[in-house]
Design a protein around this motif. Structure first.
Motif, mmCIF file in Angstrom:
data_model
loop_
_atom_site.group_PDB
_atom_site.id
_atom_site.type_symbol
_atom_site.label_atom_id
_atom_site.label_comp_id
_atom_site.label_asym_id
_atom_site.label_seq_id
_atom_site.Cartn_x
_atom_site.Cartn_y
_atom_site.Cartn_z
ATOM 1 N N UNK A 117 3.834 -1.174 3.629
ATOM 2 C CA UNK A 117 2.821 -0.124 3.671
ATOM 3 C C UNK A 117 3.548 1.208 3.758
ATOM 4 N N UNK A 118 3.557 1.929 2.650
ATOM 5 C CA UNK A 118 4.249 3.214 2.605
ATOM 6 C C UNK A 118 3.289 4.326 3.015
ATOM 7 N N UNK A 119 3.768 5.208 3.900
ATOM 8 C CA UNK A 119 2.919 6.305 4.371
ATOM 9 C C UNK A 119 3.638 7.647 4.206
ATOM 10 N N UNK A 120 3.793 8.114 2.971
ATOM 11 C CA UNK A 120 4.409 9.440 2.811
ATOM 12 C C UNK A 120 3.471 10.517 3.341
ATOM 13 N N UNK A 121 4.054 11.671 3.664
ATOM 14 C CA UNK A 121 3.185 12.702 4.231
ATOM 15 C C UNK A 121 2.323 13.344 3.139
ATOM 16 N N UNK A 122 1.235 13.938 3.603
ATOM 17 C CA UNK A 122 0.270 14.557 2.703
ATOM 18 C C UNK A 122 0.955 15.612 1.834
ATOM 19 N N UNK B 136 0.095 12.923 14.421
ATOM 20 C CA UNK B 136 -0.450 12.446 13.148
ATOM 21 C C UNK B 136 -0.264 10.938 13.018
ATOM 22 N N UNK B 137 0.838 10.435 13.578
ATOM 23 C CA UNK B 137 1.102 8.994 13.491
ATOM 24 C C UNK B 137 0.326 8.188 14.531
ATOM 25 N N UNK C 47 0.812 -1.210 0.000
ATOM 26 C CA UNK C 47 0.000 0.000 0.000
ATOM 27 C C UNK C 47 0.844 1.258 0.000
ATOM 28 N N UNK C 48 0.322 2.294 -0.606
ATOM 29 C CA UNK C 48 0.926 3.626 -0.471
ATOM 30 C C UNK C 48 -0.212 4.599 -0.207
ATOM 31 N N UNK C 49 -0.217 5.152 0.986
ATOM 32 C CA UNK C 49 -1.305 6.026 1.417
ATOM 33 C C UNK C 49 -0.747 7.221 2.171
ATOM 34 N N UNK C 50 -1.508 8.312 2.159
ATOM 35 C CA UNK C 50 -1.023 9.523 2.827
ATOM 36 C C UNK C 50 -1.102 9.359 4.342
ATOM 37 N N UNK C 51 -0.094 9.929 5.002
ATOM 38 C CA UNK C 51 -0.010 9.783 6.443
ATOM 39 C C UNK C 51 -0.913 10.773 7.164
ATOM 40 N N UNK C 52 -2.207 10.524 7.067
ATOM 41 C CA UNK C 52 -3.168 11.248 7.901
ATOM 42 C C UNK C 52 -4.383 10.339 8.018
ATOM 43 N N UNK C 53 -5.386 10.791 8.765
ATOM 44 C CA UNK C 53 -6.468 9.880 9.153
ATOM 45 C C UNK C 53 -7.066 9.104 7.971
#
Lengths: 426, 314
Positions: A216-221, B128-129, A185-191
């Motif tokens: 699971x990649x979580x780059x910032x918004x 945020x995390x 997965x690659x999703x933005x790091x927010x809710x």
């Protein structure tokens, strides 16, 4: 891109609305209904979500006032009462939104508030609506927490919550790839990004317990550069890559990942891909799975209301109507149905009683207020695969999942439902 | 000769006027004033730092810490008592400032500003995390009681308003006395010439450290108050734009009087709120234009309007 701000159009609508009001004979008992509309008019979420929703509201309200909607909505206003709109920008965070909500209700004296794209704003505003006893319709935000952590009398949500997008995505890819072994997965790091991925991963694991997550990649918004994340995705060799990216981030990811072979190597599923379809067009590689947060946009059913919305929206704004506009239509048409069922001049309590547990027709098909004691809508969801035909991006292999299959039953929390009974529902 | 100092009298008169007038304000205005007074506390703490020659772009750190401390009391301990929430918030923000301040006290100017910003962004990143705390969506806070007595919704509104007004008045008077004291007078001295302060036998580092902690305490308290008033918190409170807005209001207010932050904060909230209502598509431009006008015509802040008149009278 977002159109420059059509202030004059807003004024035009207000003029039309007041003209409609003026046409009533003096002393007529139909009081106009003032609706406060809150969507993003500035910031990153304005272009893909806020402005299409705002445009949808303008278009719908104008048509409702003129009585020019297709049946069953061909009557004028809400049971004859003309509508007027007050717009508020959703930008600025929850503190400001709570403040603006109070002003909208108590200073501008709106009769009903329709709004909120950000789940944080929905969470913050709902208890205030309850305190001020003002009918409030959340039209777009996704978090299941709003009605699962609390119970409200004055707050409704006329779009299905976001678990549906992830569960639908899991069902679609497991059917598309029966031999599914590895996901990433690659999703933005927010809710939104975190919830989307968690729901998708647990839904996949409920359906196929042997599936393994490579990364699971979580780059910032709004980071825009995904070189390292794409390498991580490629190295795990996943069968399916899940992403809930939207707008600018989505475009950047598609443009950077496609040349590096992510789309050739894995099936990529973009749960909010519909918002970028018009702009990316044929740059989206064939075989990409695209979602639209429900039966909206390209997936909207071929009914009279949808044909009207699609044409009127394109004629007026020069772009195709995307899902935020459809969500806005759901909120306004739900309200119209409820106001008319309650009868003209009925008080707010009667309108609330009429909206509770109701079902109504929209450009996205039938919406049923089935959850949270009749306050939370469910709708079907749809996924399809892209195929470029003569330079135009189209969707094929479209599958529709009925509302009951992709939404939890009444009284059950989404996470429990996904983990415990998704297998049985299927 | 200097005009007689009426700051404390005005602060107390203002408090009584607010407490009496609050009962007659419409609800939206009561909420707006409550929020403006709470945020005024943050701006007051920036005034103290600015008098010391420091600008913090990271006040969101304590603002957010105070709010989350209050929120965690409700979330984890299931205590909905406003008094407990505020005390915990005050303790947490002071404790963090005691540690962070040690490092910050060695820096001045842009380095102080950027380092404080860095700390607030670390908190933002952590929150945020944290999916358990709702990530960017945050969570709701409900005040059910105050010092043991349970509250109805109308009495809660007035209580939070009265609390904000009382804290604002107490902080203004306290800050005024502090700035007039020996220790307080060292602040502008540090700003003007650190070397001379050291030669006079005072510790510059200690002055900066102490003022950082006082500022943090006020800001943490304000964060908790805001959280209780709004009923919802999210990591945005630690984001640099939140800190930036406080600096914006501090510049708008000016540093001439301890009352200026509350006036500036109130005017800012009113301006923003009506800009939202009357120009939803271009409210940022209205706020920006106001800032530009203040910088051009009142370079020492809004308080200059009163300062000038005061001089003429004297």
């Amino acid at each position: 891109m977002a159109r420059p701000i059509p202030l004059f159009e807003g004024l035009a609508i207000l003029a039309i609305a007041s003209a409609a009001g003026a046409q009533q004979p003096a002393g007529a008992e139909v009081k106009p209904v003032k609706i406060g509309i809150v969507t993003f008019l500035s910031g990153a979420a304005a272009g893909p979500f806020g402005v299409p929703a705002r445009n949808g509201a303008e278009l719908l309200v104008e048509a409702i006032n003129a009585g020019s909607l297709p049946p069953p909505y061909a009557t004028k206003g809400f049971g004859g009462a003309p509508l007027s709109l007050a717009f508020i920008d959703e930008a600025g965070g929850t503190t400001k939104q709570v403040s603006e909500y109070r002003d909208l209700v108590q200073r501008q004296n709106v009769d009903v508030v329709v709004g909120y794209i950000s789940s944080g704003d929905c969470l913050a505003v709902a208890p205030v609506a309850e305190e001020l006893k003002k009918l409030t319709v959340l039209f777009d935000c996704g978090s299941p927490r709003i009605f699962e952590d609390a119970s409200y009398q004055y707050v409704f949500r006329t779009d299905a919550h976001a678990a549906m997008d992830s569960v639908g995505a899991a069902l679609y890819v497991t059917e598309l790839k029966p031999g599914l072994k590895k996901i990433a997965g690659i999703n933005q790091n927010y809710a939104w990004g975190q919830d989307s991925w968690n729901d998708f991963e647990s839904a996949i694991k409920a359906l196929k317990p042997a599936v393994e997550t490579t990364t699971s990649q979580m780059p910032k918004l709004l980071s825009g550069q995904y070189g390292a994340e794409i390498s991580a995705l490629l190295s795990g060799d996943p069968d399916v890559v899940h992403s809930s990216f939207w707008d600018g981030d989505l475009e950047a990811f598609v443009l950077q990942a496609a040349p590096r072979g992510v789309f050739a190597k894995s099936t990529v599923i973009l749960t909010a891909g519909e918002t970028a379809m018009a702009r990316l067009g044929a740059q989206i590689p064939d075989g990409t799975v695209i979602g639209a947060r429900g039966p909206h946009g390209v997936y909207a059913p071929d009914n009279q209301l949808n044909r009207w919305l699609r044409k009127a929206f394109f004629d007026r704004y020069g772009v195709a109507a995307t899902y935020p506009a459809y969500h806005m239509a759901q909120a306004l048409l739900g309200l119209k149905t409820a106001y008319e069922k309650a009868g003209s001049g009925a008080g707010q309590e009667k309108v609330i009683a009429a909206l509770e547990g109701s079902s109504f027709e929209t450009p996205s098909g039938t919406i049923r207020m089935a959850l949270a004691k009749g306050h939370q809508a469910i709708e079907e969801t749809v996924y399809g695969t892209t195929k470029t035909v003569k330079g135009q991006v189209t969707v094929v292999n479209v599958k529709r999942y009925p509302a009951e299959v992709v939404n939890p039953p009444e009284g059950m929390k989404t996470q429990d439902w996904i983990k415990a009974s998704l297998k049985r529902t299927k | 000769m200097r005009a007689p100092d009426r700051t404390e009298k005005i602060a107390l008169l203002g408090l009584f006027a607010l407490l009496a007038g609050g009962a007659f304000l419409p609800q939206w205005a009561l909420f707006l004033v409550t929020l403006a007074l709470a945020k005024g506390l943050v701006v007051l703490s920036l005034l103290l730092l600015m008098r010391t020659g420091l600008v913090s772009f990271g006040h969101g750190l304590y603002y957010c810490l105070g709010a989350y401390a209050a929120g965690m009391v409700g979330q984890l301990l299931h205590v909905g008592d406003a008094a407990v929430m505020l005390l915990v918030a005050l303790a947490v923000s002071c404790a963090v400032a005691l540690i962070v301040g040690l490092l910050l006290a060695s820096y001045r100017g842009i380095f102080f500003a950027m380092l404080s910003l860095a700390f607030s962004m670390i908190l933002y990143g952590l929150l945020v995390k944290s999916a358990a705390l709702g990530s960017t969506d945050g969570f709701n806070i409900t005040v059910t009681a105050a010092a043991g007595a349970s509250l109805s919704s109308a009495s809660r509104r007035y209580l939070l308003f009265a609390l904000s007004a009382s804290f604002a008045a107490m902080a203004a008077v306290g800050m005024h006395r502090f700035l007039g004291s020996h220790l307080g007078r060292l602040a502008p001295a540090v700003r003007d010439n650190e070397l001379r302060v050291e030669y006079l036998g005072a510790s510059v580092r200690r002055v900066v450290y102490l003022n950082t902690i006082i500022a943090a305490a006020l800001t943490g308290l304000a964060g908790a108050l805001t959280a209780l008033v709004v009923g919802h918190i999210d990591p945005e409170m630690a984001y640099w734009t939140t800190s930036g807005e406080f600096v914006f209001v501090a510049i708008l207010s000016g540093t001439a009087s301890v009352l200026a932050p509350f006036l500036g904060s109130l005017l800012f909230e009113l301006l923003r709120s009506f800009a939202y209502q009357y120009s939803p598509n271009t409210w940022q431009m209205v706020v920006g234009a106001a800032m530009l006008l203040v910088i051009m015509f009142l370079p020492t802040g809004l308080w200059a309007v009163f300062g000038r008149r005061g001089k003429r009278v004297a």
